[in-house]
Design a protein around this motif. Structure first.
Motif, PDB file in Angstrom:
ATOM      1  N   ARG A 456      70.598  36.107  36.538  1.00 45.35           N
ATOM      2  CA  ARG A 456      71.608  35.304  37.235  1.00 45.35           C
ATOM      3  C   ARG A 456      70.946  34.235  38.099  1.00 45.35           C
ATOM      4  O   ARG A 456      71.430  33.111  38.211  1.00 45.35           O
ATOM      5  CB  ARG A 456      72.481  36.202  38.101  1.00 45.35           C
ATOM      6  N   TRP A 457      69.856  34.605  38.735  1.00 43.53           N
ATOM      7  CA  TRP A 457      69.130  33.661  39.589  1.00 43.53           C
ATOM      8  C   TRP A 457      68.625  32.473  38.761  1.00 43.53           C
ATOM      9  O   TRP A 457      68.801  31.310  39.126  1.00 43.53           O
ATOM     10  CB  TRP A 457      67.975  34.395  40.259  1.00 43.53           C
ATOM     11  N   ARG A 458      68.027  32.775  37.608  1.00 44.66           N
ATOM     12  CA  ARG A 458      67.523  31.701  36.752  1.00 44.66           C
ATOM     13  C   ARG A 458      68.665  30.801  36.272  1.00 44.66           C
ATOM     14  O   ARG A 458      68.538  29.577  36.228  1.00 44.66           O
ATOM     15  CB  ARG A 458      66.772  32.302  35.561  1.00 44.66           C
ATOM     16  N   ALA A 459      69.826  31.442  35.918  1.00 47.12           N
ATOM     17  CA  ALA A 459      70.961  30.653  35.437  1.00 47.12           C
ATOM     18  C   ALA A 459      71.535  29.772  36.539  1.00 47.12           C
ATOM     19  O   ALA A 459      71.890  28.597  36.299  1.00 47.12           O
ATOM     20  CB  ALA A 459      72.044  31.581  34.887  1.00 47.12           C
ATOM     21  N   ALA A 460      71.646  30.307  37.750  1.00 45.45           N
ATOM     22  CA  ALA A 460      72.173  29.507  38.865  1.00 45.45           C
ATOM     23  C   ALA A 460      71.269  28.321  39.158  1.00 45.45           C
ATOM     24  O   ALA A 460      71.738  27.203  39.433  1.00 45.45           O
ATOM     25  CB  ALA A 460      72.319  30.388  40.103  1.00 45.45           C
ATOM     26  N   ASP A 461      69.959  28.548  39.090  1.00 44.50           N
ATOM     27  CA  ASP A 461      68.999  27.479  39.351  1.00 44.50           C
ATOM     28  C   ASP A 461      69.043  26.440  38.236  1.00 44.50           C
ATOM     29  O   ASP A 461      69.044  25.230  38.484  1.00 44.50           O
ATOM     30  CB  ASP A 461      67.610  28.097  39.461  1.00 44.50           C
ATOM     31  N   ARG A 462      69.112  26.922  37.000  1.00 41.77           N
ATOM     32  CA  ARG A 462      69.109  26.013  35.852  1.00 41.77           C
ATOM     33  C   ARG A 462      70.366  25.134  35.818  1.00 41.77           C
ATOM     34  O   ARG A 462      70.301  23.936  35.525  1.00 41.77           O
ATOM     35  CB  ARG A 462      69.014  26.846  34.571  1.00 41.77           C
ATOM     36  N   GLU A 463      71.506  25.732  36.138  1.00 39.73           N
ATOM     37  CA  GLU A 463      72.769  24.993  36.062  1.00 39.73           C
ATOM     38  C   GLU A 463      73.162  24.370  37.396  1.00 39.73           C
ATOM     39  O   GLU A 463      74.234  23.770  37.507  1.00 39.73           O
ATOM     40  CB  GLU A 463      73.877  25.941  35.574  1.00 39.73           C
ATOM     41  N   ARG A 464      72.290  24.564  38.401  1.00 36.54           N
ATOM     42  CA  ARG A 464      72.525  23.963  39.718  1.00 36.54           C
ATOM     43  C   ARG A 464      73.946  24.270  40.202  1.00 36.54           C
ATOM     44  O   ARG A 464      74.724  23.373  40.561  1.00 36.54           O
ATOM     45  CB  ARG A 464      72.276  22.445  39.668  1.00 36.54           C
ATOM     46  N   TRP A 465      74.247  25.568  40.239  1.00 33.91           N
ATOM     47  CA  TRP A 465      75.580  26.048  40.624  1.00 33.91           C
ATOM     48  C   TRP A 465      75.923  25.547  42.018  1.00 33.91           C
ATOM     49  O   TRP A 465      75.280  25.927  43.006  1.00 33.91           O
ATOM     50  CB  TRP A 465      75.578  27.581  40.560  1.00 33.91           C
ATOM     51  N   PRO A 466      76.932  24.688  42.166  1.00 35.04           N
ATOM     52  CA  PRO A 466      77.185  24.029  43.466  1.00 35.04           C
ATOM     53  C   PRO A 466      77.527  25.014  44.579  1.00 35.04           C
ATOM     54  O   PRO A 466      77.031  24.860  45.712  1.00 35.04           O
ATOM     55  CB  PRO A 466      78.365  23.100  43.166  1.00 35.04           C
ATOM     56  N   GLN A 467      78.383  25.971  44.285  1.00 32.81           N
ATOM     57  CA  GLN A 467      78.803  26.903  45.332  1.00 32.81           C
ATOM     58  C   GLN A 467      77.621  27.682  45.859  1.00 32.81           C
ATOM     59  O   GLN A 467      77.481  27.899  47.069  1.00 32.81           O
ATOM     60  CB  GLN A 467      79.864  27.858  44.764  1.00 32.81           C
ATOM     61  N   TRP A 468      76.728  28.077  44.981  1.00 32.16           N
ATOM     62  CA  TRP A 468      75.524  28.814  45.384  1.00 32.16           C
ATOM     63  C   TRP A 468      74.597  27.929  46.205  1.00 32.16           C
ATOM     64  O   TRP A 468      74.081  28.345  47.243  1.00 32.16           O
ATOM     65  CB  TRP A 468      74.831  29.342  44.132  1.00 32.16           C
ATOM     66  N   ARG A 469      74.417  26.700  45.775  1.00 34.06           N
ATOM     67  CA  ARG A 469      73.506  25.792  46.483  1.00 34.06           C
ATOM     68  C   ARG A 469      74.019  25.511  47.895  1.00 34.06           C
ATOM     69  O   ARG A 469      73.243  25.420  48.849  1.00 34.06           O
ATOM     70  CB  ARG A 469      73.334  24.500  45.695  1.00 34.06           C
ATOM     71  N   ARG A 470      75.354  25.360  48.039  1.00 33.62           N
ATOM     72  CA  ARG A 470      75.904  25.143  49.381  1.00 33.62           C
ATOM     73  C   ARG A 470      75.663  26.350  50.278  1.00 33.62           C
ATOM     74  O   ARG A 470      75.346  26.207  51.463  1.00 33.62           O
ATOM     75  CB  ARG A 470      77.407  24.846  49.288  1.00 33.62           C
ATOM     76  N   GLU A 471      75.803  27.551  49.711  1.00 35.12           N
ATOM     77  CA  GLU A 471      75.563  28.747  50.511  1.00 35.12           C
ATOM     78  C   GLU A 471      74.087  28.873  50.879  1.00 35.12           C
ATOM     79  O   GLU A 471      73.742  29.309  51.984  1.00 35.12           O
ATOM     80  CB  GLU A 471      76.049  29.984  49.756  1.00 35.12           C
ATOM     81  N   VAL A 472      73.208  28.501  49.965  1.00 33.53           N
ATOM     82  CA  VAL A 472      71.772  28.515  50.280  1.00 33.53           C
ATOM     83  C   VAL A 472      71.490  27.608  51.470  1.00 33.53           C
ATOM     84  O   VAL A 472      70.775  27.970  52.415  1.00 33.53           O
ATOM     85  CB  VAL A 472      70.941  28.085  49.054  1.00 33.53           C
ATOM     86  N   ASP A 473      72.059  26.403  51.441  1.00 32.68           N
ATOM     87  CA  ASP A 473      71.851  25.464  52.556  1.00 32.68           C
ATOM     88  C   ASP A 473      72.391  26.046  53.862  1.00 32.68           C
ATOM     89  O   ASP A 473      71.782  25.886  54.929  1.00 32.68           O
ATOM     90  CB  ASP A 473      72.530  24.131  52.245  1.00 32.68           C
ATOM     91  N   ARG A 474      73.563  26.698  53.797  1.00 28.06           N
ATOM     92  CA  ARG A 474      74.126  27.290  55.017  1.00 28.06           C
ATOM     93  C   ARG A 474      73.220  28.378  55.561  1.00 28.06           C
ATOM     94  O   ARG A 474      73.002  28.475  56.776  1.00 28.06           O
ATOM     95  CB  ARG A 474      75.516  27.876  54.728  1.00 28.06           C
ATOM     96  N   LEU A 475      72.703  29.210  54.682  1.00 27.28           N
ATOM     97  CA  LEU A 475      71.847  30.311  55.132  1.00 27.28           C
ATOM     98  C   LEU A 475      70.538  29.785  55.705  1.00 27.28           C
ATOM     99  O   LEU A 475      70.022  30.325  56.691  1.00 27.28           O
ATOM    100  CB  LEU A 475      71.573  31.265  53.968  1.00 27.28           C
ATOM    101  N   LEU A 476      69.986  28.736  55.104  1.00 22.13           N
ATOM    102  CA  LEU A 476      68.768  28.148  55.658  1.00 22.13           C
ATOM    103  C   LEU A 476      69.023  27.625  57.066  1.00 22.13           C
ATOM    104  O   LEU A 476      68.180  27.773  57.960  1.00 22.13           O
ATOM    105  CB  LEU A 476      68.269  27.021  54.746  1.00 22.13           C
ATOM    106  N   ALA A 477      70.206  27.017  57.266  1.00 27.53           N
ATOM    107  CA  ALA A 477      70.537  26.512  58.594  1.00 27.53           C
ATOM    108  C   ALA A 477      70.760  27.642  59.590  1.00 27.53           C
ATOM    109  O   ALA A 477      70.531  27.484  60.793  1.00 27.53           O
ATOM    110  CB  ALA A 477      71.781  25.623  58.514  1.00 27.53           C
ATOM    111  N   ALA A 478      71.227  28.795  59.099  1.00 27.83           N
ATOM    112  CA  ALA A 478      71.503  29.922  59.996  1.00 27.83           C
ATOM    113  C   ALA A 478      70.241  30.667  60.402  1.00 27.83           C
ATOM    114  O   ALA A 478      70.244  31.407  61.389  1.00 27.83           O
ATOM    115  CB  ALA A 478      72.476  30.895  59.311  1.00 27.83           C
ATOM    116  N   LEU A 479      69.149  30.485  59.663  1.00 28.82           N
ATOM    117  CA  LEU A 479      67.909  31.183  59.993  1.00 28.82           C
ATOM    118  C   LEU A 479      67.279  30.601  61.261  1.00 28.82           C
ATOM    119  O   LEU A 479      67.328  29.385  61.482  1.00 28.82           O
ATOM    120  CB  LEU A 479      66.907  31.058  58.840  1.00 28.82           C
ATOM    121  N   PRO A 480      66.700  31.455  62.088  1.00 21.62           N
ATOM    122  CA  PRO A 480      65.968  30.939  63.260  1.00 21.62           C
ATOM    123  C   PRO A 480      64.845  30.002  62.823  1.00 21.62           C
ATOM    124  O   PRO A 480      64.324  30.104  61.709  1.00 21.62           O
ATOM    125  CB  PRO A 480      65.416  32.216  63.909  1.00 21.62           C
TER     126      PRO A 480
END
Length: 817
Positions: A456-480
């Motif tokens: 699933r990880w490879r597929a999300a990365d390959r297809e640039r799943w927008p919803q997943w990418r937005r959540e990744v950005d949110r989590l990066l911002a939430a990290l100290p």
């Protein structure tokens, strides 16, 4: 809007009481008009909605009423998306977001009014935000105004909790035609996530029927996204000139917003419960209701959570039906009968009674004592204790208080397990890698299928799943800012996914236990199995993110997992080495290395501690029974006689019953137990001496006097007593041996009467008595009449009280004379 007539009463209630319950059915405008009215004279208003799609839609609708874009007077904030500005007076937020704001600053500075919408849904976050808000008003902000808006909840109970009046708005009067449309043939009831395909076939038929019979858009209620996809397939090509539009929480914000706008053509909107309340889907004149809902459940014994498919409640069915008549007369097609409707539960069960309470317990620990919270329903003690234990294992709690890690976890906006995986995973595998894996675990759906998280990880990365990418950005911002600073050189992706999952679910780290590579056992003690054809088959170790157990099955099915290395499992879960001494018919002493419930290695212990051996043997005897010990005739007699004395005199005579001896085994048999290594050793123990040592002095010296082994009888013999019933010892003798005996013997200083079993010359029972005088007078004549002919060689005198007692025949008695 109908709610406009109730606004003056609502404002008056807030002025006098500071709080109010707004009872307003769907379609009255409570979600859009009331916040604007509150903001007109009371400063900033925060509206809490249970779902992201509802929060965005409510903000968009209010902004449209003002002729402004979202982000001006009206804005919203949901996970990963916030549109507010300096002029914002009304902010619509999700309940989860409001909970985190309250934790950070319970005073909610700058907020004048809180409006908690859809409290009747009884979601866990909604119940908790209501309790937090009530305590904020009570302890910190008496000026904070609170409105709880409900469509179907038990309003008097809610009003009692708030100590506030109820303000009611009437629904618009649009006729609603209810059509009962059960399937022609019975369908199987739902089980877990499974819905009978025959029901979906029937619902597809109802949609086609509704399109032919009624005008307007059709809103179809289904339990989940799987059923939505299945119905899309059934309707493809079967409804020409009609757009089929899915609406559920897994769709992107743009897709959800588009589903809430009228289309150029007639539409069939396939929705989950997200469309039950708060939202108006414009143009809908028809509702088709499958009658099912998905509710969270949690198996606290196995630590497995998930969703169950259940029948909708009557309140939920009414909410759904009301969607058809919000704007004009409408029709609802219900896929069940009136008789079935009468059997539905009145309301949906509160999540606090069924769901995983780990997040609830974390938020409560950051707020205060859960026992003091003004909740509509208190959490069950057992599940709450299990949730707290899970938080201790995750490092979020220590002695009941939040740790520094726990405080960071509460602020991330994730389930505590995923929050821990993100925060600690960043330091182990790097910020982005941890964020990408956690985003996959927190966002359902997306590209890729099956149970392999790496795929699933490879597929999300390959297809640039927008919803997943937005959540990744949110989590990066939430990290100290310093998170990930200690991460080493990049961890390979194939290893990183399993490590992050293991951080979230350490008790679900699993080791292969079958030769075919499909069965696993977890560190938490749960059995798991892979689906047929799983790409994970054969992996020695797995980190399992999602698993569920169907009713009646012993093992849970793995839904999402990643391969794991044993060294990583050891590092994340921790290995415990302990000396174990147990009993399995023999003493088994081993030094065992365990990872949770999984045994990694074991080697024999040559010289185990004597105390541990004694305890293990004692436990074995308790489990299997006292028959493992050799209680000879003397020991059995001793126990029975002591029981007789105890029954008559009580303490200090000891309790020598099986139950008490088993419970106190190490106390009275401790030293001999330490030398036991086998069942044979156990059978050789001198039980008589050990039991006799339990008798206190001077009672031990009087036992033969109070409860003798035997008694003299008139014939001159001594006859053994039978103490099987300690309250009524038995003396069995031939009737002729009792001639002349009128006083029935008594034991234990006269407190215990002996029961005489009078036997025939052949040893067969003739009579039982504890009153010899009465027996000779009333019973003996009939016994004599019945037996003198049968036993003619034995004496049967008319006057037994004056006859000579004997155990011999008449002839033998004469000869001896």
């Amino acid at each position: 809007m109908p709610v406009a007539a109730a606004v003056p009463g609502l404002l008056a209630a807030l002025e006098t009481h500071g709080a109010a319950v707004l009872q307003a059915p769907p379609g009255t405008g409570k979600t859009t008009l009331v916040p604007l009215a509150l903001a007109a004279g009371r400063g900033r208003v925060v509206v809490a909605e249970p779902r992201r799609v509802a929060a965005r839609a409510a903000a968009a609708r209010m902004a449209a009423l003002l002729g402004e874009p979202v982000g001006g007077t009206v804005g919203y904030a949901v996970r990963g998306d916030r549109r507010v500005g300096p002029a914002t007076r009304v902010e619509v937020v999700t309940t989860g977001l409001l909970l985190r704001r309250l934790l950070r600053d319970p005073e909610l500075p700058g907020v004048s009014v809180l409006l908690l919408d859809e409290v009747h849904e009884r979601q866990l976050d909604a119940d908790l935000v209501l309790a937090f808000a009530l305590q904020t008003r009570e302890l910190l902000r008496e000026d904070l105004r609170l409105v709880a808006a409900s469509a179907t909840l038990d309003v008097p109970r809610l009003a009692g909790l708030l100590a506030a009046p109820v303000v009611t708005a009437s629904a618009p009067v649009h006729p609603l035609d209810v059509r009962w449309c059960p399937p022609a043939r019975p369908v199987r009831p739902p089980e877990g996530l499974r819905v009978d395909p025959a029901l979906l076939d029937h619902v597809a038929g109802l949609v086609r029927r509704a399109l032919g019979e009624r005008d307007g858009d059709v809103l179809v209620f289904l339990p989940g996204t799987g059923e939505i996809r299945a119905l899309e397939g059934r309707l493809a090509g079967a409804v020409p000139d009609v757009d089929v539009v899915p609406l559920h929480g897994r769709r992107s914000a743009a897709e959800q917003d588009a589903a809430l706008r009228p289309g150029p053509r007639r539409r069939v909107v396939l929705a989950t419960a997200v469309a039950e309340s708060s939202l108006t889907v414009p143009g809908v004149r028809v509702v088709v209701d499958a009658g099912l809902a998905r509710v969270p459940h949690f198996d606290h014994a196995r630590g497995l959570g998930g969703l169950d498919t259940v029948r909708v409640s009557r309140a939920g069915a009414d909410q759904r039906a009301g969607r058809a008549a919000r704007e004009a007369p409408g029709t609802v097609y219900r896929a069940w009968s009136p008789a079935e409707h009468a059997l539905l539960s009145p309301h949906t069960a509160p999540e606090v009674l069924t769901a995983d309470l780990t997040g609830f317990a974390l938020l409560c620990a950051g707020w205060g004592d859960v026992a003091d919270l003004p909740l509509l329903d208190a959490p069950p003690p057992g599940p709450l204790a299990a949730a707290r234990e899970a938080l201790h294992r995750l490092g979020a709690l220590s002695d009941g208080a939040l740790t520094p890690l726990g405080r960071r976890m509460a602020d991330v906006g994730l389930h505590p397990r995923l929050a821990r995986a993100l925060l600690e995973g960043a330091d182990r595998v790097g910020r982005r890698t941890a964020a990408e894996v956690v985003a996959l675990l927190s966002e359902d759906g997306g590209p890729g299928a099956g149970d392999d998280l790496l795929a699933r990880w490879r597929a999300a990365d390959r297809e640039r799943w927008p919803q997943w990418r937005r959540e990744v950005d949110r989590l990066l911002a939430a990290l100290p800012a310093d998170a990930g600073a200690r991460a080493g050189a990049g961890t390979p992706r194939d290893l990183a996914a399993g490590l992050v999952v293991a951080l979230a679910h350490p008790e679900r780290v699993a080791r292969r236990r079958s030769e075919d590579g499909t069965a696993y056992a977890t560190a938490g003690g749960t059995g798991l199995e892979l689906a047929p054809g799983s790409g994970l088959r054969g992996s020695p170790w797995l980190a399992v993110a999602v698993a569920d157990r169907a009713p009646g099955r012993a093992a849970a099915r793995v839904r999402t997992a990643a391969p794991l290395e044993e060294d990583t499992a050891r590092a994340v879960v921790g290995v415990r080495v302990a000396d174990e001494v147990g009993w399995d018919g023999d003493v088994r002493a081993r030094r065992v290395e365990r990872l949770g419930a999984l045994e990694l290695s074991a080697r024999p212990l040559a010289d185990p501690p004597a105390g541990a051996v004694a305890a293990a043997v004692a436990e074995g005897v308790r489990r299997e029974g006292l028959h493992l010990l050799t209680f000879g005739a003397a020991a059995r007699s001793l126990r029975a006689r002591v029981a007789c004395c105890r029954a008559a005199q009580g303490d200090p005579w000891p309790d020598l019953s099986d139950e008490h001896l088993l419970a106190t085994l190490p106390d009275w048999l401790g030293v001999p137990l330490a030398g036991v290594r086998s069942r044979r050793d156990l059978a050789r123990i001198d039980v008589l001496t050990a039991v006799r040592a339990l008798l206190p002095w001077p009672q031990a010296g009087r036992l033969d006097e109070l409860a003798p082994l035997d008694l003299p009888v008139p014939s001159g013999r001594r006859v053994a007593l039978d103490y099987t019933d300690p309250a009524a010892p038995v003396l069995a003798l031939k009737l002729q041996e009792a001639f002349g005996w009128t006083a029935t013997p008594r034991l234990v200083e006269g407190r215990v009467p002996v029961v005489l079993h009078l036997l025939s010359p052949a040893g067969r029972p003739l009579a039982v008595t504890a009153d010899l005088a009465s027996f000779w007078r009333t019973v003996y004549p009939s016994v004599r009449a019945e037996n003198r002919g049968r036993y003619a060689k034995h004496p049967w005198p008319q006057d037994p009280l004056s006859a000579v007692p004997t155990a011999r025949t008449t002839r033998a008695a004469r000869g001896s004379g």
